[in-house]
Design an enzyme around this catalytic site. Structure first.
Site, short mmCIF file in Angstrom:
data_model
loop_
_atom_site.label_atom_id
_atom_site.label_comp_id
_atom_site.label_asym_id
_atom_site.label_seq_id
_atom_site.Cartn_x
_atom_site.Cartn_y
_atom_site.Cartn_z
N ASP A 356 0.78 -1.01 -0.29
CA ASP A 356 0.01 -0.04 -0.36
C ASP A 356 1.01 1.14 -0.28
O ASP A 356 0.81 1.96 -0.61
CB ASP A 356 -0.20 0.24 1.22
CG ASP A 356 -0.02 0.23 2.78
OD1 ASP A 356 0.72 -0.70 2.47
OD2 ASP A 356 -0.95 0.87 3.56
N ARG A 360 5.57 4.02 5.83
CA ARG A 360 5.69 4.12 7.59
C ARG A 360 5.40 2.62 8.15
O ARG A 360 5.98 1.84 7.08
CB ARG A 360 3.91 4.25 7.72
CG ARG A 360 2.59 3.76 6.62
CD ARG A 360 1.35 4.46 7.47
NE ARG A 360 0.22 4.21 6.45
CZ ARG A 360 -1.11 4.70 5.61
NH1 ARG A 360 -0.68 5.70 5.39
NH2 ARG A 360 -1.71 3.79 5.54
N ASP A 361 4.93 2.50 9.11
CA ASP A 361 4.84 1.15 9.84
C ASP A 361 3.50 0.78 9.47
O ASP A 361 2.37 0.04 9.67
CB ASP A 361 4.77 1.34 11.42
CG ASP A 361 3.42 2.03 11.79
OD1 ASP A 361 2.39 2.50 11.23
OD2 ASP A 361 3.41 2.23 12.90
N GLU A 362 3.82 -0.19 8.04
CA GLU A 362 2.33 -0.36 7.24
C GLU A 362 3.21 -1.73 5.82
O GLU A 362 3.23 -2.46 6.58
CB GLU A 362 1.54 0.67 6.54
CG GLU A 362 0.49 -0.09 6.69
CD GLU A 362 -1.36 0.26 6.55
OE1 GLU A 362 -0.68 0.90 7.37
OE2 GLU A 362 -1.60 -0.20 6.58
N ASP A 369 -5.65 -2.50 -2.78
CA ASP A 369 -5.29 -2.05 -3.73
C ASP A 369 -4.32 -2.49 -4.83
O ASP A 369 -4.06 -1.88 -5.90
CB ASP A 369 -3.18 -0.76 -2.29
CG ASP A 369 -3.99 -0.27 -1.24
OD1 ASP A 369 -4.95 -1.41 -0.86
OD2 ASP A 369 -3.74 0.44 -0.98
N TRP A 421 -11.82 -6.17 -1.05
CA TRP A 421 -10.10 -6.92 -1.05
C TRP A 421 -9.85 -8.37 -1.56
O TRP A 421 -8.98 -7.93 -2.09
CB TRP A 421 -10.30 -6.28 0.08
CG TRP A 421 -9.66 -5.04 0.74
CD1 TRP A 421 -8.03 -4.55 1.03
CD2 TRP A 421 -9.92 -3.75 0.32
NE1 TRP A 421 -7.66 -2.98 0.75
CE2 TRP A 421 -9.31 -2.37 0.87
CE3 TRP A 421 -10.95 -3.10 -0.18
CZ2 TRP A 421 -9.20 -1.46 0.17
CZ3 TRP A 421 -11.21 -1.90 -0.23
CH2 TRP A 421 -10.66 -1.20 0.51
N GLU A 623 -2.06 9.61 -0.73
CA GLU A 623 -3.21 8.03 -0.05
C GLU A 623 -4.74 9.13 -0.08
O GLU A 623 -5.68 7.73 -0.06
CB GLU A 623 -2.74 8.47 1.56
CG GLU A 623 -3.46 6.84 2.01
CD GLU A 623 -3.18 6.41 3.42
OE1 GLU A 623 -2.41 7.35 4.21
OE2 GLU A 623 -3.83 5.45 3.71
N HIS A 644 1.12 5.92 -2.60
CA HIS A 644 -0.46 5.50 -2.31
C HIS A 644 -0.66 5.00 -3.96
O HIS A 644 -1.00 5.88 -4.45
CB HIS A 644 -1.43 5.96 -1.29
CG HIS A 644 -1.31 4.91 0.12
ND1 HIS A 644 -0.22 4.98 1.17
CD2 HIS A 644 -2.72 3.73 0.05
CE1 HIS A 644 -1.00 3.60 1.23
NE2 HIS A 644 -1.74 3.46 1.58
C1 RAM Z 1 -5.05 1.41 5.01
C2 RAM Z 1 -3.36 1.04 3.82
C3 RAM Z 1 -4.33 0.50 2.51
C4 RAM Z 1 -5.94 0.30 2.57
C5 RAM Z 1 -6.58 -0.78 4.16
C6 RAM Z 1 -8.24 -1.03 3.87
O1 RAM Z 1 -4.94 1.14 6.44
O2 RAM Z 1 -2.57 1.77 3.38
O3 RAM Z 1 -3.99 1.26 1.97
O4 RAM Z 1 -6.27 -1.23 1.79
O5 RAM Z 1 -6.19 0.66 4.60
#
Ligand code: RAM
Length: 738
Positions: A356, A360-362, A369, A421, A623, A644
């Site tokens: 995504d 960041r911490d993701e 996505d 998703w 994003e 994003h």
């Molecule tokens: C966010 C992510 C991502 C998205 C979800 C639902 O945290 O960055 O882009 O698909 O949520």
């Protein structure tokens, strides 16, 4: 022995580690070669990430092997031909090993070591002698380890390197490693080891570009901010000449605060800080076991009075080593910048898995996505092997009841079967087959795809049943579309794609079944969301899905088109769509015969729009539509990435409609050229290196209409306002009156 001959079903090599906090220890092993070597291959892997060394040098220039998988289920082996690197007599094989995705921090919940603790390394070097005999050098208890200069190495937190602790020549044959520490060993059968070890099917991460700093500022005394001019993903290379012991701190960020310092709030818990402790003299360093998403690098710790040169910092861009396949240009510089932003969003988020965001911490393989952007991605680069790997990750993460996950590789905490998703499990194989004509994107997964369909084609399910859970039209602009509508639309859409795929792989019964299922789901959709011929949910997303996914006929369709046009007019032809609707909006308008409105959306410059971001300095896709606004400044810091790719899904429409290049059959064996002429642009010019060869199309406004030049490697149907024609491969010019 070539990779092909080696199946890895049997992996007799020990897994070794030297326990050492968060850093990257050095591991080494001496071995003797007595005899002429014809070929030498190293097969190496890790639960963690590694850099392989042989006789004083690294073995390859790939980054972060063996990549990210659900390590409990499988891990990949990378193979390296080192035939010309082996010397007679003493040799040394070595490795640096760091936590990576296996044992480091990752994801949004502060998780660490989700798959395991401490990184483990395993390899074998197969020597083939001239006399036809083989010898294998393996990781084993005989290996030794030491603490080197890397005291911290984490993908999210950053890397710390104390150059004073370098051990000179540690990986060369002259070095005496006999006093080094013994390693710990894991053997086959240990429950911490993955179920399967296989050759890496993807494209390893490589350096794809270097971005020299364009400017440097000093927002406060001793704090220098280098601007690379482009939001990118990878690492910063540092070049310094400072006294020994000086600690240089590098902070990475995508934006600047008002005071000119680097904005890092949106990184959440990811520190993204690299530290270098100098040993004196001119030094050049770049981290190995971390990566960051950034445009700016804030350098602290330079000696007082230092006036750093611009080449103190250089951006080193990392990405899975994919061959890029697209070019796009038009008369609007702003749209060209948008295309570049989409490309950079793609580059930054195709790093072993489609993520995504990269900063960041993701940094997770969010399936929504991925499916929203995949068609654009197939234009931008040859993503075949990248997705061969990710489809394995996706199916490794599939829930036992058939639901596809929110993220892949699996990371425990997130859900599954969410509408738009989970549908990645059907849409991604379909899009890949369409783009490359290869049914191997479908066949291996067919029964698992059917399991998913069986789940969502029931009344009681999480995807579109009464318990439907989904993220909805994520990050829409004040225009909510019910989850249930999104789920039902995708159900019908998936069923149609399944029937087409069934036909392609010769599953006739399935084709009939899914054709009927598609009809049934369309009926359900209409029953639930139509009053007469009027769609009950009037959001742009609801209308766009219904039109683009072919869910309607006759009056239902005509009225829904009108509803979409009206919905846009009500917002002064501005979009309100989120992740789900945005990619379908311009295609739906084009299908509905209002390409002009799609062009208007593309060229809008107010808020929210793609060019609003461009006008405000974006170099990647944001994003949120309001990640930054003139009125409000930065958007919600809890979730505000500036890289994003989801909203960049308009790229697909830019190729297929604005430039008019689209496949009429799987793998671009035939084309349908339907350009969307507009007098709001002077020209549009695009090319795509398809599996059949380069397709290029360009059109220009003339005093009496447009002229178009098509170059195609395959037969094409050309549909223009003044008529349709069939052309063979070659170069063709068309004149179109206004
Ligand atoms: C966010 C992510 C991502 C998205 C979800 C639902 O945290 O960055 O882009 O698909 O949520």
């Amino acid at each position: 022995m070539s990779l092909k001959e080696r199946s890895f079903e049997k992996w007799e090599n020990d897994w070794i580690r030297l326990r050492w906090g968060d850093g990257a220890p050095l591991l080494r092993m001496d071995f003797d070669v007595c005899g002429a070597v014809r070929a030498a291959t190293i097969h190496a892997t890790a639960l963690g990430v590694f850099e392989l060394r042989l006789n004083g040098d690294s073995v390859d220039d790939i980054h972060l092997p063996p990549g990210w998988t659900d390590y409990r289920k499988r891990v990949y082996v990378h193979s390296f031909d080192v035939s010309d690197r082996i010397v007679p007599g003493k040799n040394v094989l070595g490795a640096l090993v760091a936590p990576g995705w296996f044992a480091g921090f990752f994801g949004p919940f502060g998780d660490r070591g989700y798959y395991g603790h401490d990184a483990w390394f395993s390899c074998e070097l197969v020597l083939e002698y001239e006399d036809g005999t083989f010898e294998t050098i393996r990781t084993s208890p005989e290996w030794k380890g030491a603490l080197g200069p890397i005291s911290q190495a984490d993908l999210l937190m950053g890397e710390t390197y104390d150059s004073r602790k370098e051990i000179s020549g540690w990986d060369t044959p002259d070095f005496d490693g006999s006093k080094w520490k013994p390693v710990s060993v894991l053997r086959e059968g240990d429950e911490r080891l993955p179920e399967s070890i296989e050759p890496y099917p993807g494209e390893p991460i490589r350096t794809i570009a270097e971005l020299p700093a364009q400017s440097v500022s000093e927002p406060s005394p001793g704090v220098f901010v280098f601007d690379l001019g482009q939001n990118m993903v990878g690492v910063a290379r540092l070049k310094i000449d400072v006294p020994a012991g000086t600690e240089i701190v590098l902070r990475h960020g995508e934006m600047l605060n008002d005071d000119g310092s680097v904005y890092t709030e949106n990184l959440r818990s990811a520190k993204a800080i690299d530290r270098y402790i100098a040993s004196g003299g001119e030094e050049i360093w770049q981290p190995r076991f971390t990566f960051h998403g950034f445009r700016y690098v804030q350098v602290e710790g330079l000696p007082a009075g230092c006036d750093p040169a611009l080449d103190t910092i250089c951006g080193v861009v990392w990405m899975s080593g994919l061959k890029e396949t697209a070019s796009f240009e038009c008369s609007s510089e702003k749209v060209n910048r948008l295309f570049s932003n989409i490309q950079w969003g793609f580059r930054g988020n195709y790093l072993d898995v489609p993520t995504d965001c990269p900063q960041r911490d993701e940094r997770l393989g969010w399936t929504g996505d991925t499916q929203m952007f995949i068609r654009s991605a197939t234009y931008l680069a040859d993503v075949q092997s990248f997705f061969k790997k990710w489809l394995v990750d996706l199916h490794d993460a599939q829930h036992p009841d058939g639901g596809y996950p929110d993220v892949a590789p699996f990371m425990g905490r997130l859900g599954y079967a969410s509408a738009a998703w989970a549908d990645a499990g059907i849409i991604c194989p379909y899009v890949l087959w369409q783009a490359y004509g290869d049914t191997e994107f479908i066949r291996p997964w067919w029964s698992q795809m059917k399991n998913f369909m069986a789940l969502i084609c029931t009344d009681e399910n999480r995807h579109n049943g009464p318990n439907a859970q989904s993220f909805g039209d994520w990050l829409h602009f004040n225009s909510e579309t019910p989850t249930r509508l999104i789920g039902l639309a995708y159900r019908a859409y998936d069923a149609r794609l399944m029937s087409e795929m069934a036909a392609a792989i010769g599953e006739e019964n399935d084709r009939i079944f899914f054709e009927a299922e598609a009809e049934k789901s369309r009926d359900l959709f209409r029953c639930e969301f139509f009053q007469g011929s009027e769609i009950a949910v009037k959001t742009q997303t609801a209308c766009a899905l219904a039109i683009a996914m072919d869910l309607l006929d006759g009056e239902d369709l005509e009225k829904t088109k009108d509803c979409l046009f009206q919905g846009l007019e009500e917002h002064n032809v501005y979009l309100t769509t989120g992740f789900v609707g945005t990619g379908y909006l311009c295609p739906a308008l084009t299908k509905a015969g209002r390409c002009d409105l799609a062009v208007q959306l593309l060229l809008n410059e107010g808020h929210p729009s793609w060019l609003y971001e461009v006008n405000n300095g974006a170099t990647t896709i944001w994003e949120r539509w309001n990640s930054w606004t003139e009125e409000g400044g930065f958007g919600d810091v809890g979730m505000n990435s500036f890289n994003h790719y989801a909203f960049g899904a308009v790229c697909e429409w830019m190729f297929e409609s604005l430039a008019g290049i689209r496949p009429a059959s799987p793998g671009f064996q035939t084309l349908e050229i339907v350009p969307c002429f507009t007098d709001r642009l002077d020209y549009v010019k695009a090319s795509y290196d398809s599996v059949q060869g380069r397709i290029s199309n360009q059109w220009k406004k003339t005093s009496s209409g447009w002229t178009m030049e098509l170059e195609t490697p395959v037969p094409a149907t050309v549909i223009l306002p003044n008529g349709t024609s069939q052309v063979e491969k070659g170069r063709h010019i068309f004149e179109v009156p206004a």
